[in-house]
Scaffold this active site. Structure first.
Site, short mmCIF file in Angstrom:
data_model
loop_
_atom_site.label_atom_id
_atom_site.label_comp_id
_atom_site.label_asym_id
_atom_site.label_seq_id
_atom_site.Cartn_x
_atom_site.Cartn_y
_atom_site.Cartn_z
N GLN A 232 0.37 -1.51 -0.24
CA GLN A 232 0.51 0.25 0.00
C GLN A 232 1.23 1.22 -0.09
OE1 GLN A 232 -3.82 0.35 2.52
NE2 GLN A 232 -2.57 -1.93 2.79
N ARG A 570 -10.92 -1.92 -0.42
CA ARG A 570 -11.42 -0.92 0.12
C ARG A 570 -12.60 -2.04 0.85
NH1 ARG A 570 -8.75 0.35 2.80
NH2 ARG A 570 -6.77 -0.78 1.67
#
Length: 668
Positions: A232, A570
């Protein structure tokens, strides 16, 4: 419950990164009896720091008021104030924000006779920030071109002015603390003794200056406990260095590594697809996310002929989701801000409330409002608001003195600002040029022709291209999107007058801010980090959009892949992916796009609609032709990423940002 020594917690998406830090702090205080004043917990946003404090408050039974917890910048400011007697700043030094910086830089450039045509303030601001991130001071900076010589002059003078004003900018907080630690042995020794335990959240986002500060603070006590996810790391453009997390074991050879691989957020299908994608990255530690959740539904892939068609198809799918989901359950994510325009138009047409997080609505962005103000003023010379907006936009030397003169004259003569300006042109070449510019636009009847003429005659695009910053590039994309939107309006609506278009746009900008609880959320992929939604739409999965053309050119496709991975992870229940085949480039021009290479890297069995386009390999083959996912090893420059083949037998290769052209045969 980790004991003494350094630790790296590799925490996958949805695995509870922040929870690890908060429980670790509680364990140190309640179970090991550590003093809160000897614990430093660092995160990256004030919001995250506040959430962490609240969680610790609920967990810790003992008094923890002495705990150091906050952002890197707040921690640095606090230390610098406490040691103000050994730095050339007072305890009450001022912290300049970005606007304060720009105002100071403008004055310096004016004094050095450096015009904004030569250097944009944004370029200077970014360049100085990059140098400070790399811990390079003004006098240490070694310029290699005339432009850099001028930059050095500005940088040195800028630092002198900051010191004279008893002020620091945000980068100085890190830069000056590092220099204090490096140059003052007593301070370094005192802080090493104070901070027995150092905990860092989102470690993959640290830049070089932050990394060096942590290293200096860990010379005595090696209790550096960092949590992050190499998959990330998406802020390279802000200076974040993924190598800080990848090389942690080399910097701290006796460290322990813990992997958090259980995901508490997403279905098995979502994790399988996301993991398959990110496995194509070379620069990663490697981990396998798993969940006890169900398989869940397949990911849906659809396309559109252009961005407007894609947006209409998206809204059709969205309306079906709204039969069973609340608007607040849905996220629509995209790579660049300019992509929101078509989506906003489609949502508005269907009356679906939406909220843009981390960015302005398309028609509220500065460059869009500037250009629309020109159109308004051309058709209505009494519009004083638009007049004031465009008078010195882009900058043409009409400052406060001239503005005051125009306004005073208009009041005295009881005439409009435009009439006053025309009457004051006789001895004023700058005002005369402005009047000529506006007058030359008066007889253009079509709104698309008028906007094109405004963009061309004002030089708005030239100025942004010269600026050369990421912000300027984003603004350029928005302008091209507006040019395409206006062209699309004249073609689809069959209307072409400026009045008709401005009425159409007026309905878009005159909307109250929606309550997020009752609206669909729109944001860029960068802004989605740390969030979760039951249903996620990721749009614009076309080559040169994601991966972005700039990242392809600079050999940063791996960061783009991580960005897409962040978007996928997400989602809790369902994902919709989409791409389009033709993109407007302004002035009626367009480009044919092919599906993103990332689509070919995901398992077709998990994605409804992917098999259809993967059967036609031509698009993906074209995407792969310029792929930056092939690596070579050079005896001097180390590992390099192949950007593309040039001149037939040569490879253009990026060695950690340095680009070299080398014969292919060298590596055989």
């Amino acid at each position: 419950m980790h004991g003494e020594g350094p630790a790296l917690v590799l925490a996958g998406a949805g695995s509870g990164k922040t929870r690890v830090i908060t429980y670790r702090v509680a364990y140190l205080i309640d179970h090991l009896g550590e003093s809160p004043s000897g614990i430093l917990a660092v995160t990256f946003t004030n919001k995250a720091a506040d959430e962490m404090k609240e969680r610790i408050h609920q967990l810790v039974r003992a008094d923890f008021r002495g705990l150091w917890i906050g952002t890197f910048h707040s921690m640095c400011a606090r230390i610098l104030r406490e040691y103000s007697e050994v730095i050339p700043y007072s305890r009450n030094f001022v912290i300049y924000d970005a606007q304060d910086q720009r105002n100071l830089l403008k004055r310096i450039m004016n004094n050095l006779n450096i015009g904004e045509r030569e250097f944009s303030v944004h370029y200077i601001q970014r360049a100085i920030s990059n140098l400070k991130d790399r811990l390079i001071g003004g006098y240490e900076f070694e310029p290699s071109s005339y432009k850099q010589i001028r930059l050095k002059d500005i940088y040195i003078e800028y630092q002198k002015r900051l010191l004279g004003n008893d002020a620091m900018d945000f980068d100085d907080l890190l830069f000056n603390l590092y220099n204090l630690l490096e140059g003052n042995r007593n301070v370094r020794k005192a802080l090493n003794g104070l901070f027995k335990h150092k905990l860092v959240d989102e470690y993959q986002d640290t830049n070089h200056a932050q990394y060096m500060i942590l290293k200096r603070l860990s010379e005595k006590s090696k209790n550096l406990f960092v949590v992050g996810d190499d998959d990330q790391s998406i802020y390279g453009f802000r200076g974040a260095d993924i190598n800080n997390i990848l090389d942690f074991e080399e910097d701290f050879p006796d460290c322990k590594i813990y992997k958090l691989q259980r995901n508490y957020r997403s279905t098995k299908t979502i994790l399988h697809v996301a993991s398959a994608l990110v496995n194509h990255n070379y620069q990663r530690k490697g981990k396998t996310l798993w969940t006890v959740k169900s398989e869940g539904s397949k990911i849906n892939l659809f396309s559109g002929f252009d961005e407007n068609d894609e947006a209409r198809n998206l809204v059709r799918a969205l309306k079906k989701e709204l039969l069973r989901k609340k608007k607040s359950d849905i996220l629509i994510a995209y790579r660049t801000n300019a992509q929101s325009r078509a989506i906003e138009d489609a949502l508005l047409k269907e009356g679906i409330e939406y909220n843009i997080v981390g960015g302005l609505r398309f028609y509220q962005r500065k460059e869009i409002k500037d250009l629309l103000a020109y159109i308004w003023f051309v058709i209505n010379k009494k519009d004083s608001i638009s007049f004031r907006r465009i008078l010195n936009t882009p900058r043409r030397g009409i400052g406060r003195t001239r503005r005051n003169k125009i306004e005073s004259y208009a009041i005295e003569k009881h005439i409009t600002l435009w009439e006053a300006t025309k009457e004051l042109t006789e001895d004023d070449l700058i005002l005369s040029n402005f009047v000529q510019l506006i007058s030359s636009l008066d007889n253009i009847k079509r709104v698309d022709d008028l906007l094109s003429a405004i963009v061309e005659k004002t030089g708005y695009i030239d100025i942004l291209e010269e600026e050369g910053t990421i912000e300027a590039e984003s603004r350029l994309e928005n302008i091209f999107e507006l040019l395409s939107a206006v062209k699309n309006f004249t073609q689809k609506e069959g209307k072409c007058s400026p009045e008709e278009y401005l009425t159409f746009v007026g309905l878009k900008t005159d909307i109250d801010e929606w309550n997020r609880e009752e609206s669909v959320t729109l944001m860029t992929l960068h802004n989605t980090k740390g969030l979760e939604f039951p249903v996620v739409f990721i749009t614009g999965l076309s080559e040169e959009i994601i991966p972005h053309y700039r990242s392809i050119k600079e050999g940063k496709v791996e960061e783009e892949r991580r960005l897409f991975y962040v978007g996928l992870t997400r989602a809790k229940e369902k994902i919709y992916l989409s791409y389009f085949k033709k993109r407007g480039m302004g002035w009626g021009n367009s480009r044919v796009l092919i599906p993103s290479r990332f689509l070919s890297e995901m398992p077709a069995r998990d994605i409804e609609g992917l098999a259809f386009i993967t059967e036609n390999k031509e698009g993906f083959r074209l995407a792969k032709k310029n792929s930056s996912d092939e690596w070579v090893e050079h005896p001097i420059w180390g590992k390099g990423k192949i950007l593309k083949v040039v001149d037939g037998d040569k490879l253009l290769i990026s060695f950690n940002g340095m680009t070299k052209k080398i014969k292919r045969s060298f590596f055989k």
